[in-house]
Motif scaffolding. Structure first.
Motif, PDB file in Angstrom:
ATOM      1  N   TYR A 264       0.722  -0.732  -0.087  1.00 15.32           N
ATOM      2  CA  TYR A 264       0.183   0.305  -0.152  1.00 15.32           C
ATOM      3  C   TYR A 264       1.193   1.191  -0.278  1.00 15.32           C
ATOM      4  CZ  TYR A 264      -3.887  -2.813   0.836  1.00 15.32           C
ATOM      5  OH  TYR A 264      -4.532  -4.108   0.517  1.00 15.32           O
ATOM      6  N   THR A 265       2.663   1.505   0.044  1.00 16.88           N
ATOM      7  CA  THR A 265       3.120   2.710   0.137  1.00 16.88           C
ATOM      8  C   THR A 265       2.908   3.210  -0.745  1.00 16.88           C
ATOM      9  OG1 THR A 265       4.711   1.162   1.233  1.00 16.88           O
ATOM     10  CG2 THR A 265       5.528   2.624   0.032  1.00 16.88           C
TER      11      THR A 265
ATOM     12  N   ASN B  49      -1.658   4.523  -6.811  1.00 12.46           N
ATOM     13  CA  ASN B  49      -2.511   3.277  -6.778  1.00 12.46           C
ATOM     14  C   ASN B  49      -1.649   2.693  -7.794  1.00 12.46           C
ATOM     15  OD1 ASN B  49      -3.237   0.862  -5.558  1.00 12.46           O
ATOM     16  ND2 ASN B  49      -5.329   1.751  -6.776  1.00 12.46           N
TER      17      ASN B  49
ATOM     18  N   THR C 174      -0.174   4.139  -2.525  1.00 14.41           N
ATOM     19  CA  THR C 174      -1.111   4.361  -2.607  1.00 14.41           C
ATOM     20  C   THR C 174      -1.110   5.553  -1.482  1.00 14.41           C
ATOM     21  OG1 THR C 174      -1.995   2.103  -2.935  1.00 14.41           O
ATOM     22  CG2 THR C 174      -3.698   3.795  -2.210  1.00 14.41           C
ATOM     23  N   ILE C 175      -0.575   5.040  -0.424  1.00 13.64           N
ATOM     24  CA  ILE C 175      -0.210   6.288   0.592  1.00 13.64           C
ATOM     25  C   ILE C 175       0.372   7.435  -0.032  1.00 13.64           C
ATOM     26  CG2 ILE C 175       0.778   6.721   3.290  1.00 13.64           C
ATOM     27  CD1 ILE C 175       0.039   3.245   3.857  1.00 13.64           C
TER      28      ILE C 175
ATOM     29  N   ALA D 133      -3.402   9.466  -4.781  1.00 15.25           N
ATOM     30  CA  ALA D 133      -3.433   7.802  -3.621  1.00 15.25           C
ATOM     31  C   ALA D 133      -4.648   7.080  -5.084  1.00 15.25           C
ATOM     32  CB  ALA D 133      -4.622   7.638  -2.491  1.00 15.25           C
TER      33      ALA D 133
END
Length: 178
Positions: free
Chosen positions: A66-67, A105, A69-70, A101
């Motif tokens: 998820y890095t 992603n 996206t964050i 985001a």
């Protein structure tokens, strides 16, 4: 008297080794020819055949993390915050964070390039072989002036053992002796 003689003769013949009850004996006969007999036998001997094969693999995503996206949300929030004023500043910060985001992603899931490996493949292949196998002998032999044929499992040599059976050529009718 005839009846008693007949009964006595039949009793003697019924005793083993003295007459019809033991009417077989063994003798030797001269072998005239002996031909080996062969049969074609087909046997499957499976063989394993192997080769190296080039296998093309499609690229996968770079990361399942998820890095991206964050990080995209943070960068987008900072950029959005620069464009708004007053209450619009908060809206631009939220919009920038959402857009960042989404972009983060997508970049995180961008496929990598495909690659090629060499993989060993094997399969069993039927391989039939034929060969001749000795199954016996066709034997021609002579006994008492007559020629006979038989099949044996092994080479008989110059002579073959025979079993001779002696039986009357015509049947006896015991009623005529009464």
């Amino acid at each position: 008297m005839k009846k008693q003689t007949l009964i006595l003769a039949m009793s003697i013949l019924a005793v083993p080794g003295l007459g019809l009850a033991d009417n077989d004996f063994h003798d030797k006969a001269r072998v005239l020819s002996s031909q080996p007999l062969y049969e074609t036998v087909r046997v499957n001997q499976p063989e394993e055949r192997c080769w190296n094969e080039q296998v093309r693999h499609r690229g996968g995503s770079r990361s399942e993390s998820y890095t991206p996206t964050i990080a995209g949300a943070i960068v987008g929030g900072v950029v959005g915050n620069q464009f708004g004023k007053g209450k619009g500043k908060d809206a631009m910060t939220v919009a920038g964070a959402i857009l960042g985001a989404s972009v983060g992603n997508d970049l995180g899931k961008r496929p990598t390039r495909g690659y090629v490996t060499s993989e060993r493949r094997c399969e069993l292949v039927d391989h039939y072989r034929e060969h001749e196998e000795l199954v016996g002998y066709d034997v021609k032999y002579k006994y008492q002036g007559q020629v006979f044929h038989t099949r044996t499992d092994r080479e008989p040599g110059r002579f073959i053992n025979v079993r001779v059976s002696v039986v009357p050529a015509e049947g006896y009718d015991f009623r005529e002796y009464d």
